[in-house]
Design an enzyme around this catalytic site. Structure first.
Site, short mmCIF file in Angstrom:
data_model
loop_
_atom_site.label_atom_id
_atom_site.label_comp_id
_atom_site.label_asym_id
_atom_site.label_seq_id
_atom_site.Cartn_x
_atom_site.Cartn_y
_atom_site.Cartn_z
N LYS A 96 33.80 39.48 43.19
CA LYS A 96 35.19 39.22 43.58
C LYS A 96 35.18 38.23 44.74
CE LYS A 96 39.52 41.78 44.14
NZ LYS A 96 40.28 41.24 43.02
N ARG A 120 31.88 47.84 44.92
CA ARG A 120 32.02 46.48 44.37
C ARG A 120 31.87 45.43 45.47
NH1 ARG A 120 37.20 45.57 40.70
NH2 ARG A 120 38.18 45.26 42.72
N GLU A 151 39.18 38.14 30.39
CA GLU A 151 40.20 38.66 31.30
C GLU A 151 41.13 37.53 31.71
OE1 GLU A 151 38.76 39.90 35.16
OE2 GLU A 151 37.26 38.32 35.20
#
Ligand SMILES: Cc1ncc(COP(=O)(O)O)c(C=O)c1O
Length: 332
Positions: free
Chosen positions: A175, A73, A209
């Site tokens: 992220k 990620r 989310e």
């Protein structure tokens, strides 16, 4: 214990990217880094990070959970932010070496050592608003932690927000600090005005989310969560919980979920809702706040299926159940 993430180990592994290559990593003081005030990250937010945990087992050994997924990620975030391509093997070694250095400081369960790999653009060039940084820095911070939500086992209150969004729709799977900055204003407002713990972002009714965790709905034997797209973070805990749910014979459904369906299902007494994340682990949601009304989720209390799934995950992390999926990497 001090607030989550506010205590650090005194050293960190650090490597820099210059002249198109990564330097050797070294263990340096984690008190400060040196950077030009014109560094790309400080102006154009070329930054991404990861969050994973190392756990101590009863025999004293230390294990990192699903490190490969977090490194993948980080590589994806770096690529999508036009940061230098990371050296995945080097990052793996940096994580293992730094955790090994502070192995004696890894707390016993339910505590753990939180690992925060960070990648930032360092080129001193304020003219590069639309250009990629040519240089960068990677470092691995370590922070011993206990429970993330200070409320402990109390079920959370979530504001369902259908008008705002956490971040730009193509950024959710990255992220990056900017996404958290983008969500901070609305979350702070919801905390003050509605005593909400978090916002569940549901732009145009699409349940996505919260600010720092994924959302899953448990209805009897079925677990429902949004299928992967670019709009939200592809949580490693989410994926682990879905795998464990399938192992336990549950039906796993990854598909879009609307606010209307969510509120309808939440009225059933057996329904549970949870947030999943490395920090949150699996935290029950007791109340939705929507258009100034409050809705209990199931009984409004933490439920038995969330407990079962959390225990299944923790048992693997803590070395109390077989690691069937090879999720742990032994550090020492
Ligand atoms: C926005 C957001 N969504 C989801 C998650 C969950 O991801 P993971 O399970 O990989 O920690 C996080 C981090 O914990 C997050 O910050």
């Amino acid at each position: 214990m001090a607030a989550f993430g506010s205590v650090f180990m005194p050293k960190m592994a650090l490597a820099t990217f210059e002249n198109n290559q990564w330097s050797e990593a070294s263990l340096v003081s984690s008190d400060s880094i040196q950077m030009h005030p014109g560094a790309h990250v400080l102006h154009y937010s070329s930054t991404c990070f990861e969050g994973l945990k190392a756990f101590r087992h009863e025999d004293g050994s230390v294990h990192v959970f699903r490190m490969d997924q977090n490194i993948k990620r980080l590589a994806q975030s770096s690529r999508l932010l036009s940061l230098p391509i990371i050296d995945e093997e080097q990052v793996k070694k940096m994580i293992i070496d730094s955790v090994a250095e502070f192995a004696s400081e890894v707390p016993v369960p339910p505590g753990s050592m939180y690992v925060r790999p960070t990648h930032i653009g360092t080129e001193a060039n304020v003219g590069k608003a639309a250009g990629a940084t040519a240089t960068s820095m990677m470092y691995i911070l370590l922070s011993p932690v206990g429970d993330y939500f200070t409320g402990g086992a109390q079920a959370l209150r979530l504001l369902l927000d259908e008008t705002g969004m956490r971040c730009a729709p193509h950024m959710g799977m990255i992220k990056s600090g900017g996404n958290y900055a983008s969500a901070l204003g609305p979350i702070s407002k919801a905390k003050v005005e509605l005593q909400a713990d978090q916002i569940l972002f549901c732009p145009n009714g699409d349940v996505q989310e919260t600010g720092a965790a994924n959302f899953l709905l448990i209805d009897g034997n079925e677990i429902i969560t949004k299928g992967l797209d670019t709009s939200f973070l592809h949580g490693v805990t989410r994926s682990s919980i879905l795998t464990l749910a399938a192992d336990l014979g549950m039906t796993v459904t990854e598909r879009d979920l609307t606010v209307a369906e969510l509120l309808e299902r939440a009225a059933k007494p057996e329904v549970e809702a949870v947030l999943s994340g490395t920090a949150a682990v699996l935290t029950s949601v007791g109340t939705f706040i929507h258009n100034e009304k409050e809705y209990k989720v199931g009984t409004g209390e933490p439920g038995p299926i969330a407990d079962k799934l959390r225990l299944a995950l923790n048992n693997i992390q803590w070395g109390k159940a077989e690691d069937k999926h090879n999720w742990l990497t032994k550090v020492c």
